[in-house]
Design an enzyme around this catalytic site. Structure first.
Site, mmCIF file in Angstrom:
data_model
loop_
_atom_site.group_PDB
_atom_site.id
_atom_site.type_symbol
_atom_site.label_atom_id
_atom_site.label_comp_id
_atom_site.label_asym_id
_atom_site.label_seq_id
_atom_site.Cartn_x
_atom_site.Cartn_y
_atom_site.Cartn_z
ATOM 1 N N HIS A 138 3.518 7.504 -37.688
ATOM 2 C CA HIS A 138 4.332 8.053 -38.784
ATOM 3 C C HIS A 138 5.211 6.932 -39.348
ATOM 4 O O HIS A 138 5.661 6.059 -38.596
ATOM 5 C CB HIS A 138 5.186 9.213 -38.263
ATOM 6 C CG HIS A 138 5.863 9.963 -39.360
ATOM 7 N ND1 HIS A 138 7.008 9.500 -39.968
ATOM 8 C CD2 HIS A 138 5.547 11.127 -39.985
ATOM 9 C CE1 HIS A 138 7.362 10.359 -40.920
ATOM 10 N NE2 HIS A 138 6.499 11.352 -40.947
ATOM 11 N N GLU A 154 0.554 9.717 -46.342
ATOM 12 C CA GLU A 154 1.961 10.059 -46.584
ATOM 13 C C GLU A 154 2.658 8.883 -47.271
ATOM 14 O O GLU A 154 3.119 7.949 -46.586
ATOM 15 C CB GLU A 154 2.680 10.340 -45.257
ATOM 16 C CG GLU A 154 2.152 11.542 -44.502
ATOM 17 C CD GLU A 154 3.241 12.158 -43.640
ATOM 18 O OE1 GLU A 154 3.550 13.333 -43.851
ATOM 19 O OE2 GLU A 154 3.793 11.455 -42.781
HETATM 20 P P1 PGA Z 1 8.597 16.072 -45.558
HETATM 21 O O1 PGA Z 1 8.074 15.198 -44.316
HETATM 22 O O2 PGA Z 1 7.598 17.183 -45.746
HETATM 23 O O3 PGA Z 1 9.953 16.565 -45.147
HETATM 24 O O4 PGA Z 1 8.628 15.165 -46.740
HETATM 25 C C1 PGA Z 1 6.712 14.959 -44.133
HETATM 26 C C2 PGA Z 1 6.503 14.041 -42.952
HETATM 27 O O5 PGA Z 1 7.334 13.169 -42.711
HETATM 28 O O6 PGA Z 1 5.501 14.181 -42.234
#
Ligand code: PGA
Length: 244
Positions: free
Chosen positions: A92, A162
């Site tokens: 992540h 992401e």
């Molecule tokens: P968020 O986070 O939906 O709060 O933007 C997503 C993530 O970090 O996996």
């Protein structure tokens, strides 16, 4: 129709009490089109182990890059497997940025997850400056190739795109931008001899009930990694209901 993934990344949130309440709500939910996976903080995993939910899986937000031994504060893939985790979020951007996880460490974690029958959810994505410099293609390619370096052609993996600039900001890329990156992920997987059609590719970053319908228009969208909008069980269910 294969089910759409709704993976809840609780991050460092929730208590014993709120976890029990959450489990009570989610236990009632059954939608064959939605695959719900909850990733709570480590100590809360055991509540999911004990709840034996019929329609919901769970996983961890991280795992150790080492098998076992003198690694204070780490949790092994074997222990997570013992607790019934079927998934683990790996790489992540918060781990990469705040805890300086390197590509090498991430690759070790991915391989250890697979060795313990835990499906790795490998997170990739560019920062805002990498997007603005048009460097995101190289960055994402590199994150995939290096992250999957130790697993050969194993395809029991999930990739979550992401963009760092979309996480927790309320900003979401245009669908075309997401589609371009999904295509890049697929060609990169093919380049390293992984059958891309066996791999689930998700989007994460400010996904919520307001933007979900539009994101679901992306034809190759397999689901979502959801942070803040997943903290409330009813809200997560509202999102999953979009694929009912
Ligand atoms: P968020 O986070 O939906 O709060 O933007 C997503 C993530 O970090 O996996």
């Amino acid at each position: 129709m294969p089910s759409t993934y709704f993976i809840a990344n609780w991050k460092q949130n929730h208590s014993i009490v709120s976890t029990k309440e959450y489990i009570n709500i989610i236990a009632q939910y059954n939608n064959p089109n939605a695959k719900i996976i909850i990733c709570p903080p480590y100590p809360l995993i055991s509540f999911f182990t004990n709840a034996k939910l019929a329609n919901t899986d769970y996983g961890s937000q991280n795992l150790s890059s080492e098998l076992s031994g003198a690694y204070t504060g780490e949790v092994s893939a074997e222990l997570l497997q013992n607790f019934g985790c079927k998934y683990a979020i790996i790489g992540h951007s918060e781990r990469r940025q705040l805890y300086h996880e390197t590509d090498e460490v991430i690759a070790k974690k991915v391989a250890l997850a697979i060795a313990h029958k835990i499906t790795p959810i490998l997170c990739v994505g560019e920062t805002i400056s990498e997007r603005e410099n048009n460097n995101f293609i190289n960055i994402i390619k590199h994150q995939i190739i290096s992250g999957l370096n130790n697993i050969g052609s194993q395809n029991n993996i999930i990739i979550a795109y992401e963009p760092v600039w979309a996480i927790g900001t309320g900003l979401v890329p245009e669908n075309e931008q997401i589609e371009d990156v999904f295509n890049l992920i697929k060609t990169t997987l093919t380049d390293i001899n992984i059958e891309h059609d066996k791999v689930k590719i998700l989007y994460g970053g400010s996904a919520n009930t307001k933007n979900l319908a539009n994101l679901l228009k992306i034809s190759s969208m397999h689901g979502f990694l959801i942070g803040s909008a997943s903290l409330d069980a009813e809200n997560l269910i509202e999102m999953a209901d979009f694929v009912k």
